[in-house]
Design an enzyme around this catalytic site. Structure first.
Site, PDB file in Angstrom:
ATOM      1  N   ARG A  52      21.938  23.354  25.843  1.00 59.47           N
ATOM      2  CA  ARG A  52      22.922  23.089  26.891  1.00 59.47           C
ATOM      3  C   ARG A  52      22.219  22.419  28.072  1.00 59.47           C
ATOM      4  O   ARG A  52      21.022  22.607  28.290  1.00 59.47           O
ATOM      5  CB  ARG A  52      23.582  24.389  27.348  1.00 59.47           C
ATOM      6  CG  ARG A  52      24.272  25.178  26.233  1.00 59.47           C
ATOM      7  CD  ARG A  52      24.785  26.517  26.754  1.00 59.47           C
ATOM      8  NE  ARG A  52      25.484  27.276  25.726  1.00 59.47           N
ATOM      9  CZ  ARG A  52      24.902  28.195  24.949  1.00 59.47           C
ATOM     10  NH1 ARG A  52      23.602  28.448  25.091  1.00 59.47           N
ATOM     11  NH2 ARG A  52      25.602  28.860  24.050  1.00 59.47           N
ATOM     12  N   LYS A 103      22.776  31.859  27.538  1.00 57.71           N
ATOM     13  CA  LYS A 103      23.788  32.704  28.166  1.00 57.71           C
ATOM     14  C   LYS A 103      23.408  34.171  28.025  1.00 57.71           C
ATOM     15  O   LYS A 103      22.890  34.595  26.994  1.00 57.71           O
ATOM     16  CB  LYS A 103      25.151  32.451  27.522  1.00 57.71           C
ATOM     17  CG  LYS A 103      25.717  31.066  27.811  1.00 57.71           C
ATOM     18  CD  LYS A 103      27.093  30.905  27.206  1.00 57.71           C
ATOM     19  CE  LYS A 103      27.696  29.561  27.552  1.00 57.71           C
ATOM     20  NZ  LYS A 103      29.049  29.389  26.971  1.00 57.71           N
ATOM     21  N   HIS A 119      26.889  17.636  26.353  1.00 54.94           N
ATOM     22  CA  HIS A 119      27.457  18.530  25.342  1.00 54.94           C
ATOM     23  C   HIS A 119      27.835  17.766  24.080  1.00 54.94           C
ATOM     24  O   HIS A 119      27.807  18.329  22.976  1.00 54.94           O
ATOM     25  CB  HIS A 119      28.669  19.274  25.904  1.00 54.94           C
ATOM     26  CG  HIS A 119      28.703  20.713  25.508  1.00 54.94           C
ATOM     27  ND1 HIS A 119      27.770  21.643  25.951  1.00 54.94           N
ATOM     28  CD2 HIS A 119      29.529  21.397  24.681  1.00 54.94           C
ATOM     29  CE1 HIS A 119      28.043  22.819  25.429  1.00 54.94           C
ATOM     30  NE2 HIS A 119      29.101  22.697  24.647  1.00 54.94           N
ATOM     31  N   ARG A 154      24.845  17.761  22.090  1.00 60.11           N
ATOM     32  CA  ARG A 154      24.692  19.085  21.454  1.00 60.11           C
ATOM     33  C   ARG A 154      25.562  19.157  20.204  1.00 60.11           C
ATOM     34  O   ARG A 154      25.113  19.600  19.148  1.00 60.11           O
ATOM     35  CB  ARG A 154      25.088  20.160  22.463  1.00 60.11           C
ATOM     36  CG  ARG A 154      25.077  21.606  21.950  1.00 60.11           C
ATOM     37  CD  ARG A 154      25.330  22.533  23.138  1.00 60.11           C
ATOM     38  NE  ARG A 154      25.682  23.890  22.757  1.00 60.11           N
ATOM     39  CZ  ARG A 154      24.802  24.858  22.508  1.00 60.11           C
ATOM     40  NH1 ARG A 154      23.511  24.597  22.556  1.00 60.11           N
ATOM     41  NH2 ARG A 154      25.195  26.076  22.195  1.00 60.11           N
ATOM     42  N   HIS A 169      24.378  30.589  19.731  1.00 63.15           N
ATOM     43  CA  HIS A 169      25.736  31.125  19.671  1.00 63.15           C
ATOM     44  C   HIS A 169      25.685  32.616  19.339  1.00 63.15           C
ATOM     45  O   HIS A 169      24.991  33.019  18.405  1.00 63.15           O
ATOM     46  CB  HIS A 169      26.553  30.423  18.584  1.00 63.15           C
ATOM     47  CG  HIS A 169      26.979  29.041  18.966  1.00 63.15           C
ATOM     48  ND1 HIS A 169      27.316  28.077  18.035  1.00 63.15           N
ATOM     49  CD2 HIS A 169      27.139  28.451  20.179  1.00 63.15           C
ATOM     50  CE1 HIS A 169      27.660  26.961  18.659  1.00 63.15           C
ATOM     51  NE2 HIS A 169      27.551  27.165  19.958  1.00 63.15           N
ATOM     52  N   TYR A 212      31.572  23.189  13.561  1.00 62.89           N
ATOM     53  CA  TYR A 212      30.818  22.000  13.154  1.00 62.89           C
ATOM     54  C   TYR A 212      30.946  21.742  11.663  1.00 62.89           C
ATOM     55  O   TYR A 212      30.771  20.611  11.210  1.00 62.89           O
ATOM     56  CB  TYR A 212      29.354  22.146  13.554  1.00 62.89           C
ATOM     57  CG  TYR A 212      29.181  22.265  15.045  1.00 62.89           C
ATOM     58  CD1 TYR A 212      29.532  21.215  15.884  1.00 62.89           C
ATOM     59  CD2 TYR A 212      28.711  23.431  15.624  1.00 62.89           C
ATOM     60  CE1 TYR A 212      29.408  21.330  17.257  1.00 62.89           C
ATOM     61  CE2 TYR A 212      28.586  23.556  16.995  1.00 62.89           C
ATOM     62  CZ  TYR A 212      28.931  22.500  17.806  1.00 62.89           C
ATOM     63  OH  TYR A 212      28.821  22.612  19.159  1.00 62.89           O
TER      64      TYR A 212
END
Length: 292
Positions: free
Chosen positions: A144, A168, A238, A241, A264, A273
Site C-alpha cells: 500500500r 494495517k 493501488h 497493487r 490481507h 483477484y
C-alpha cells in the site's frame, strides 16, 4: 452517550490498533447511531435494542447511502455493542443480531503486464532515480502507498531482497522484491538519497525534495505522471497493487501466498483477484478461440 463514544474510540485506537481512518469512520458511525437512539428515546447505550439499530440503518438507506457504507455502519454498530456489553454498558450484545448488507464489489482496475513494465520505467521528473525506485518497489511488492511511505532504510534486507512492512493493525510481514527493484533501490540509496538527506531525514527510505519523508500525495502524483508518460489512463498506487496481485496469480502463485504478500487478514479480500484473472482468461478465449 458521549463518554461511551470517547471510550470506544480509545479502545479502537489503543487496544485493537485500528488505523486512524478506521477509528474516525467507526466513531462517526457510532455518533450517528447514538443520535438516532436519543431521538428514539434512549438515554444510554443500555437502552439500545435491535429495533433501534435496524431503524438507524433503514434511515441511512432512505438517504441514499451506498451498500458499502451500510456494510461498514453495520460492522461499526456490531463492534460498538460487543464492546459495550463486555464493559458492562449494555446488558446484552444486541448488535450480534444485526445483519450486514452485502457490499457490491467492482473488479479492480488492472494493467497488463506489458503496461506495468512500461509504466515503471516512465519517470518524466527531475527526481527520476527516486521515482523509478518508488515505481519498481510498488509494483514488485504490491504494498500500500502508506506502507511504502512508512519504510525505513533498516526495513530493507538487501542480501535477501526482502522488505519488512508494517501494515494495517501494526501487523508486520516480510515481502520479497526482484532484481529490477533491487537495482533501482541501489541507485537511489547510493547515489541520489545522500544528495537530499539531512539531519532531519532520519532513516526514511524515500525522501521528498526537501529531505523529509516522502508523502503519499507525492507518490500518487509520481504514479499518475508515469502512467501519462507511458500513454496509459489514470493509474493510482493501488492500481499497481491490484496489478501485482493479479499478475502473481496469472503466473501460478498460490492464493494463500498472495494473501500473505498483500497483508490481507481475510482470504476473501484476496479472492477478488481470481475473478480478475478469470475475466482476463475469458476475454482472451473470446478473442482467440475459433468456437468462442
Amino acid at each position: 452517550m458521549r463518554q461511551a463514544v470517547d471510550d470506544f474510540g480509545l479502545h479502537l485506537a489503543r487496544i485493537e490498533n485500528r488505523s486512524a481512518h478506521t477509528v474516525r469512520a467507526y466513531v462517526g458511525d457510532v455518533v450517528s447511531l447514538l443520535d438516532h437512539a436519543a431521538e428514539a428515546g434512549c438515554a444510554s447505550p443500555a437502552e439500545l435494542d435491535i429495533v433501534v439499530l435496524r431503524g438507524w440503518l433503514a434511515r441511512r438507506m432512505t438517504e441514499g447511502a451506498a451498500r458499502s457504507s451500510q456494510a461498514r455502519r453495520a460492522a461499526a454498530a456490531r463492534t460498538f455493542t460487543a464492546w459495550a456489553h463486555r464493559n458492562g454498558l449494555c446488558p446484552a450484545d444486541v448488535g450480534a443480531q444485526l445483519a450486514s448488507p452485502k457490499a457490491h464489489r467492482d473488479l479492480p482496475s488492472v494493467l497488463r503486464a506489458d503496461q506495468a513494465a512500461e509504466l515503471v520505467v516512465s519517470t518524466p521528473n527531475p527526481h527520476s532515480v527516486r521515482d523509478r525506485a518508488v515505481l519498481e518497489l510498488l509494483y514488485a511488492t504490491g504494498v500500500r502507498v502508506s506502507e511504502l511511505c512508512g519504510l525505513d532504510i533498516t526495513d530493507v534486507d538487501e542480501p535477501r531482497r526482502v522488505i519488512r512492512v508494517f501494515g494495517k493493525g501494526a501487523k508486520e510481514r516480510a515481502v520479497p522484491y526482484g532484481v529490477p527493484a533491487q537495482r533501482a533501490l541501489d541507485d537511489w540509496l547510493r547515489h541520489e538519497r545522500p544528495k537530499v538527506a539531512h539531519a532531519g531525514s532520519g532513516n526514511a527510505l524515500f525522501l521528498g525534495a526537501r529531505g523529509g519523508r516522502l508523502q503519499q500525495t507525492v507518490v500518487r502524483r509520481i504514479v499518475d505522471a508515469a502512467a501519462q508518460a507511458a500513454g496509459l489512463p489514470h493509474t493510482s498506487p493501488h492500481d499497481l497493487r491490484h496489478s501485482a496481485a493479479t499478475h502473481l496469480l496469472d503466473g501460478g502463485a498460490d492464493l494463500r501466498a498472495v494473501q500473505d504478500l498483500l497483508g490481507h487478514s481475510s482470504l476473501s479480500s484476496t479472492q477478488i483477484y481470481t475473478h480478475v484473472s478469470t475475466e482476463r482468461l475469458r476475454a482472451a478465449f473470446k478473442q482467440a478461440h475459433p468456437r468462442a
